[in-house]
Design a protein around this motif. Structure first.
Motif, PDB file in Angstrom:
ATOM      1  N   GLN A  42       6.389  15.408   7.392  1.00 44.92           N
ATOM      2  CA  GLN A  42       7.768  15.008   7.679  1.00 44.92           C
ATOM      3  C   GLN A  42       8.761  16.106   7.312  1.00 44.92           C
ATOM      4  N   GLY A  43       8.413  16.905   6.299  1.00 39.95           N
ATOM      5  CA  GLY A  43       9.249  18.065   5.991  1.00 39.95           C
ATOM      6  C   GLY A  43      10.467  17.784   5.123  1.00 39.95           C
ATOM      7  N   ARG A  44      10.803  16.516   4.917  1.00 41.39           N
ATOM      8  CA  ARG A  44      11.972  16.187   4.104  1.00 41.39           C
ATOM      9  C   ARG A  44      11.526  15.388   2.891  1.00 41.39           C
ATOM     10  N   LEU A  45      12.091  15.695   1.725  1.00 39.35           N
ATOM     11  CA  LEU A  45      11.659  15.079   0.477  1.00 39.35           C
ATOM     12  C   LEU A  45      11.785  13.560   0.529  1.00 39.35           C
ATOM     13  N   LYS A  46      12.827  13.078   1.167  1.00 36.99           N
ATOM     14  CA  LYS A  46      13.034  11.630   1.201  1.00 36.99           C
ATOM     15  C   LYS A  46      11.949  10.923   2.007  1.00 36.99           C
ATOM     16  N   ASP A  47      11.260  11.678   2.862  1.00 38.77           N
ATOM     17  CA  ASP A  47      10.198  11.081   3.674  1.00 38.77           C
ATOM     18  C   ASP A  47       8.829  11.143   2.998  1.00 38.77           C
ATOM     19  N   LEU A  48       8.772  11.770   1.818  1.00 37.83           N
ATOM     20  CA  LEU A  48       7.500  11.850   1.112  1.00 37.83           C
ATOM     21  C   LEU A  48       7.030  10.484   0.634  1.00 37.83           C
ATOM     22  N   TYR A  49       7.988   9.659   0.242  1.00 40.01           N
ATOM     23  CA  TYR A  49       7.644   8.414  -0.430  1.00 40.01           C
ATOM     24  C   TYR A  49       7.834   7.203   0.503  1.00 40.01           C
ATOM     25  N   GLN A  50       7.869   6.031  -0.061  1.00 42.26           N
ATOM     26  CA  GLN A  50       7.882   4.793   0.713  1.00 42.26           C
ATOM     27  C   GLN A  50       6.629   4.675   1.580  1.00 42.26           C
ATOM     28  N   ARG A  51       5.541   5.248   1.088  1.00 48.49           N
ATOM     29  CA  ARG A  51       4.259   5.173   1.780  1.00 48.49           C
ATOM     30  C   ARG A  51       3.155   4.919   0.764  1.00 48.49           C
ATOM     31  N   VAL A  52       2.067   4.339   1.237  1.00 55.69           N
ATOM     32  CA  VAL A  52       0.861   4.173   0.432  1.00 55.69           C
ATOM     33  C   VAL A  52      -0.293   4.772   1.230  1.00 55.69           C
ATOM     34  N   PHE A  53      -1.067   5.639   0.604  1.00 58.11           N
ATOM     35  CA  PHE A  53      -2.209   6.237   1.283  1.00 58.11           C
ATOM     36  C   PHE A  53      -3.501   5.602   0.784  1.00 58.11           C
ATOM     37  N   VAL A  54      -4.322   5.192   1.719  1.00 55.39           N
ATOM     38  CA  VAL A  54      -5.644   4.644   1.409  1.00 55.39           C
ATOM     39  C   VAL A  54      -6.668   5.671   1.860  1.00 55.39           C
ATOM     40  N   VAL A  55      -7.496   6.125   0.944  1.00 55.34           N
ATOM     41  CA  VAL A  55      -8.410   7.222   1.277  1.00 55.34           C
ATOM     42  C   VAL A  55      -9.858   6.756   1.267  1.00 55.34           C
ATOM     43  N   SER A  56     -10.641   7.408   2.094  1.00 48.91           N
ATOM     44  CA  SER A  56     -12.072   7.151   2.156  1.00 48.91           C
ATOM     45  C   SER A  56     -12.796   8.162   1.277  1.00 48.91           C
ATOM     46  N   ALA A  57     -14.110   8.001   1.159  1.00 49.30           N
ATOM     47  CA  ALA A  57     -14.920   8.960   0.421  1.00 49.30           C
ATOM     48  C   ALA A  57     -15.023  10.259   1.218  1.00 49.30           C
ATOM     49  N   TYR A  58     -15.419  11.329   0.561  1.00 44.33           N
ATOM     50  CA  TYR A  58     -15.660  12.581   1.262  1.00 44.33           C
ATOM     51  C   TYR A  58     -16.820  12.409   2.240  1.00 44.33           C
ATOM     52  N   GLY A  59     -16.803  13.197   3.305  1.00 40.97           N
ATOM     53  CA  GLY A  59     -17.799  13.071   4.367  1.00 40.97           C
ATOM     54  C   GLY A  59     -19.226  13.094   3.855  1.00 40.97           C
ATOM     55  N   GLY A  60     -20.002  12.090   4.232  1.00 36.15           N
ATOM     56  CA  GLY A  60     -21.408  12.017   3.861  1.00 36.15           C
ATOM     57  C   GLY A  60     -21.674  11.403   2.504  1.00 36.15           C
TER      58      GLY A  60
END
Length: 466
Positions: free
Chosen positions: A15-33
């Motif tokens: 997003q490039g703008r600091l204000k767009d960094l937040y208000q999000r939640v990231f759900v991550v998977s395991a590393y490949g394999g």
């Protein structure tokens, strides 16, 4: 997940703008394999720690497999953390979890050596515990790397490790997010989330998308985004050609379900259900093309003009044909018993045929499971003649394909390429047409259908840009 810089630059910082960094939640998977090493290979069935623990008479095999997991995780950590202190912290975090898991498995194995305790009663819990290690590893690492790079990331551990009390999935997520300030914190959540009912009994390895979906629903997300290594395109570029396929800019959850049925999941159908019911759009993006808007999946989208949006299929399908002269008039009884056998061994049903005295199920499973299903059917219906054949299924799919002559065009395209159709299906809703073919014809069929049903329209950069 294995390419941290791409995730950071194309997903987190895009997003490039600091204000767009937040208000999000990231759900991550395991590393490949990694989940393959912890459980079993999703594609080959090669046993991982779980499969070896569940089936071994001796414990050395699963211990060796766990050692291999530890070595792989260490390799990943060394690639990611150049600073010695950061590496030590990373090794300490995952090392403690691996040590705990090994002690737990060893103690359980000893306990179940006594006649009063059955290992089978605990295997699902073991499977969940082992699966959680992969997501905890990648989520912790990602959060730490982002903090190193100046982002206020927070490791959100939903794995329930050492939890004193068990909650429902929704309650567990709510409690974990309760003290998170989304305006200035970026939660990196584990794809596996512990719950009192367990996720894997219902979703098996689709659990990360269930976690993703429930977080979106519970936080009333404006949009849910899945980042993949490729676009959701009109066909597999490896088959139809990278220059010929085009991203699908818009589609609906119905089409997403059809793709899932063919093993091309944009999202797990049960995960999509929550998003659909809450009217949350789902966007599928290519991590390596951040400027592209990707594919927007919504509840109500229907193409302005009827058309085929995607050619998809799978070649790992077993046709189990059951013929019995006594079936006529008792179709429901036979079909019920066949479905019970299929569900008992957890084989996926891609589609099926029924006529007066024949039922054919097209199953996404392995030969071992097919043999088990066949044995049950033969025992239940001794007079039934059963034929098993490995086939391919190729589908033309679209949000609206109500075009006179569409089916004849598809059949003509296959005939022009010299492809014989073994069976064919089209529902009255006309969102997909399925063709059952010999496996040898699979790739040619995808190319032919894509050429005659999609490429002829020259859609440009996307089929209805998002």
């Amino acid at each position: 997940m294995s390419n941290y810089e791409a995730v950071r630059d194309s997903v987190i910082l895009h997003q490039g703008r600091l204000k767009d960094l937040y208000q999000r939640v990231f759900v991550v998977s395991a590393y490949g394999g990694m989940t393959d090493l912890l459980l079993e290979s999703k594609h080959t069935g090669r046993p991982g720690v779980y499969a070896l623990f569940a089936n071994a008479d001796e414990d050395q095999d699963w211990r060796d497999a766990l050692t291999a997991v530890r070595q792989k995780m260490t390799e990943i950590n060394r690639d990611l953390f150049a600073d010695r202190n950061d590496l030590v912290r990373a090794e300490t975090f995952i090392g403690e979890r691996l040590d705990d898991a090994e002690r737990c498995l060893s103690d359980l194995q000893s306990l179940c050596a006594h006649g009063h305790f059955e290992l089978d009663a605990h295997l699902l819990t073991v499977r969940e515990m082992l699966a959680s290690l992969g997501e905890a590893h990648s989520a912790w690492n990602t959060a730490e790397l982002l903090k190193r790079d100046g982002i206020n990331a927070r490791f959100l551990d939903l794995s329930g490790w050492n939890a004193e009390k068990h909650y429902s999935l929704d309650e567990h997520i709510k409690r974990a997010l309760a003290d998170v300030d989304l305006s200035c914190e970026l939660p990196i959540a584990t794809g596996y989330a512990h719950s009192q009912d367990g996720l894997m009994s219902s979703y098996d390895r689709g659990y990360s998308e269930i976690t993703f979906s429930r977080i979106a629903v519970l936080t009333h997300a404006r949009e849910a985004i899945i980042h993949k290594e490729y676009h959701l395109s009109s066909a597999d570029p490896r088959l139809a050609g990278a220059d010929n396929v085009v991203p699908i800019g818009r589609t609906n959850y119905d089409v997403a379900d059809q793709l899932s049925n063919l093993g091309m999941e944009a999202i797990h159908p049960r995960a999509a259900k929550g998003l659909r019911q809450s009217d949350i759009p789902l966007r599928v993006k290519n991590t390596f093309e951040p400027e592209h808007s990707g594919t927007l999946i919504t509840r109500d989208y229907v193409s302005e003009t009827p058309r085929v949006e995607i050619i998809a299929g799978r070649r790992d399908v077993y046709a189990v044909e059951c013929f019995d002269q006594e079936m006529s008039g008792f179709i429901a009884t036979y079909d019920s018993e066949l479905l019970k056998a299929t569900q008992r061994f957890k084989a996926g049903i891609v589609t099926k045929d029924i006529n007066a005295n024949t039922i054919t199920h097209y199953l996404s499973t392995n030969l071992k499971t097919v043999k088990r299903i066949r044995a049950v059917i033969e025992e239940r219906f001794p007079e039934c003649e059963i034929q098993v054949r490995k086939v391919a299924v190729v589908s033309a799919i679209g949000s609206d394909m109500k075009i006179p002559g569409m089916l004849s065009r598809a059949v003509g395209a296959l005939a022009e390429s010299g492809i014989s159709i073994l069976a064919m299906h089209q529902s009255m809703r006309q969102v997909d047409m399925q063709f059952i073919l010999d496996i040898a014809d699979y790739e040619n069929a995808v190319r032919s259908l894509h050429k005659h049903l999609v490429e002829v329209h020259d859609h440009g950069e996307a089929i209805c840009a998002a």
